[in-house]
Design an enzyme around this catalytic site. Sequence first.
Site, mmCIF file in Angstrom:
data_model
loop_
_atom_site.group_PDB
_atom_site.id
_atom_site.type_symbol
_atom_site.label_atom_id
_atom_site.label_comp_id
_atom_site.label_asym_id
_atom_site.label_seq_id
_atom_site.Cartn_x
_atom_site.Cartn_y
_atom_site.Cartn_z
ATOM 1 N N GLU A 75 8.440 -66.547 -66.765
ATOM 2 C CA GLU A 75 10.027 -66.514 -67.154
ATOM 3 C C GLU A 75 10.434 -65.970 -65.296
ATOM 4 O O GLU A 75 9.319 -66.141 -63.823
ATOM 5 C CB GLU A 75 10.401 -64.679 -67.556
ATOM 6 C CG GLU A 75 9.773 -63.666 -66.845
ATOM 7 C CD GLU A 75 10.560 -62.895 -67.591
ATOM 8 O OE1 GLU A 75 11.015 -62.038 -68.692
ATOM 9 O OE2 GLU A 75 9.019 -61.443 -67.888
ATOM 10 N N ASP B 103 13.656 -56.976 -60.271
ATOM 11 C CA ASP B 103 13.789 -58.220 -60.270
ATOM 12 C C ASP B 103 14.447 -58.743 -59.019
ATOM 13 O O ASP B 103 15.980 -59.499 -58.728
ATOM 14 C CB ASP B 103 14.538 -58.810 -61.626
ATOM 15 C CG ASP B 103 14.234 -58.165 -63.169
ATOM 16 O OD1 ASP B 103 13.140 -58.077 -62.785
ATOM 17 O OD2 ASP B 103 15.186 -57.627 -64.086
#
Length: 548
Positions: A188, A15
Amino acid sequence: MTEIRNPILPGFNPDPSVLRVGEDYYIATSTFEWYPGVQIHHSRDLANWRLVTRPLTRAAQLDMRGDPDSGGIWAPCLTYADGLFWLVYTDVKRRDGAWKDSHNYVVTAPAIEGPWSDPVYLNSSGFDPSLFHDEDGRKWLVNMVWDHRQQGGDRFGGILCQEYSVAEKRLVGEVRNIYRGSDHKLTEGPHLYRRDGYYWLLTAEGGTGYEHAVTMARSRDLFGPYETDPQKHLLTSKDAPEAYLQRAGHADIVETQAGEHYLVHLCSRPLDATRGDAPGRVVGIHEEDARRSPLGRETAIQKLIWKAGEFPRLAHGGCVPAPTAPAPDLPEHRFAPQTGRTDFAPGALPPAFQWLRTPDSARLFSLDARPGALRLFGREAPGSLFEHALVARRQTDVAYAAETEIDYAPETCQQFAGLVAWYNGFKFHYLAVTAGDAGQRQLTVMSCPADWPMMRMEQPLAAPIDLPATGRVRLGCDVDGMTLRFRFAIEGGDWTDLGLALDQSAISDEAGNGPGNNFTGAFIGMAAHDTSGRGLHADFLHFQYEPR
């Protein structure tokens, strides 16, 4: 330097959020249940990186006691504005079932090393928060929204946007859903950019397994409507099972001093794509096991071509990530190589190591109680969500050797300590010194190879091995792709291989209940457990990790 070799952050570093401040580049990555929270690496050339800080270091900022495996810190976002570094992050308290409890916060610091402020609570509507600093000075939080009403896996309800008031230290004004994603769904990981009269919204889609992807959309207005890129996916490996980098997604973009654009993204290298850190299939293993990634989700980089007013594209063409990227027009900047051996000294824990969940590290370990040793205090059982005395570092290589030396005097079978290859409470291999029924010191192996849904703990040795009543014991392991082998040596003696070949692929995201449900990566480290509650300590004299 003409090219950058991927991944740039090997091992569990997912991420990525990337930032440039002057000549310095920073990447913040998720740490999930590992403490301290958030890893921030530094570079000056986008190729060579070093860990510079983990900013969430105290209870006021982060307390993950009780957080589930693969809960905790999800998808931090690092930005710079108004002379401050801004870090927003999620602490996930519940991740399974219809609901998620995902609390979002922001902290600031005048320098990357800190001091970092106490957190300001933002919201709990969803995870993956990102702070966007607009050209007019206003600040906007974007995060995905979790919709528990939906059936099945797609409870991702779109990307929310709300203004953040610096003066009031809270979100203010209307909450708007600005983008519901493409038909790939599971939208997302939002990041916003302002360029050429557009707001550009970068998102991750398809879940974090082998269908993962990066999607770009744009709008003339912050609140939309957003036009999805006609190509839809800027980056994905979902249609390229032969690619070296798999599960490519969750990305961020940075512009260099020279005006070049680079995309950092998460990826994984399943065992069928990694042998000697180069493409190539491992022979003699089952296909479903070969698609396992013990190194977890890593960070890679790709060069972009971003023409004015157009959607960006990968410089090498297509949407599949490349094993290498053209280096930017920057001077090469290497850091001093890290030694593989750690000799413990009083003070702070060496930066390669982390522990689990609790801000109260003094309950788990001490570097001062016995100078020259790491003392672990036996606490709750392996897999405890509260007090688990495990200190470990990431596995960053497909093949490696690790060793430690333990000084430990257990009295019962409820006291055990040693060397552990760890993913979570249901995926581990543990070489432990313990005690038998008569109190004699013994060596045993405990293994939980992720046989979902049973998650049974096995003891693969035919019988425990008796050890001398006193003296140090050296513990070692050798990992080569799918296989882990333990060895030991009594004080002054030679190494003895235990004759076990354990499944290292079980220490991976994909083992057990599959990719998309586990988010960390393999660690190797030292642990002490005392389920009798007496807190018996174990002293570790050194730790060594060497790539093979």
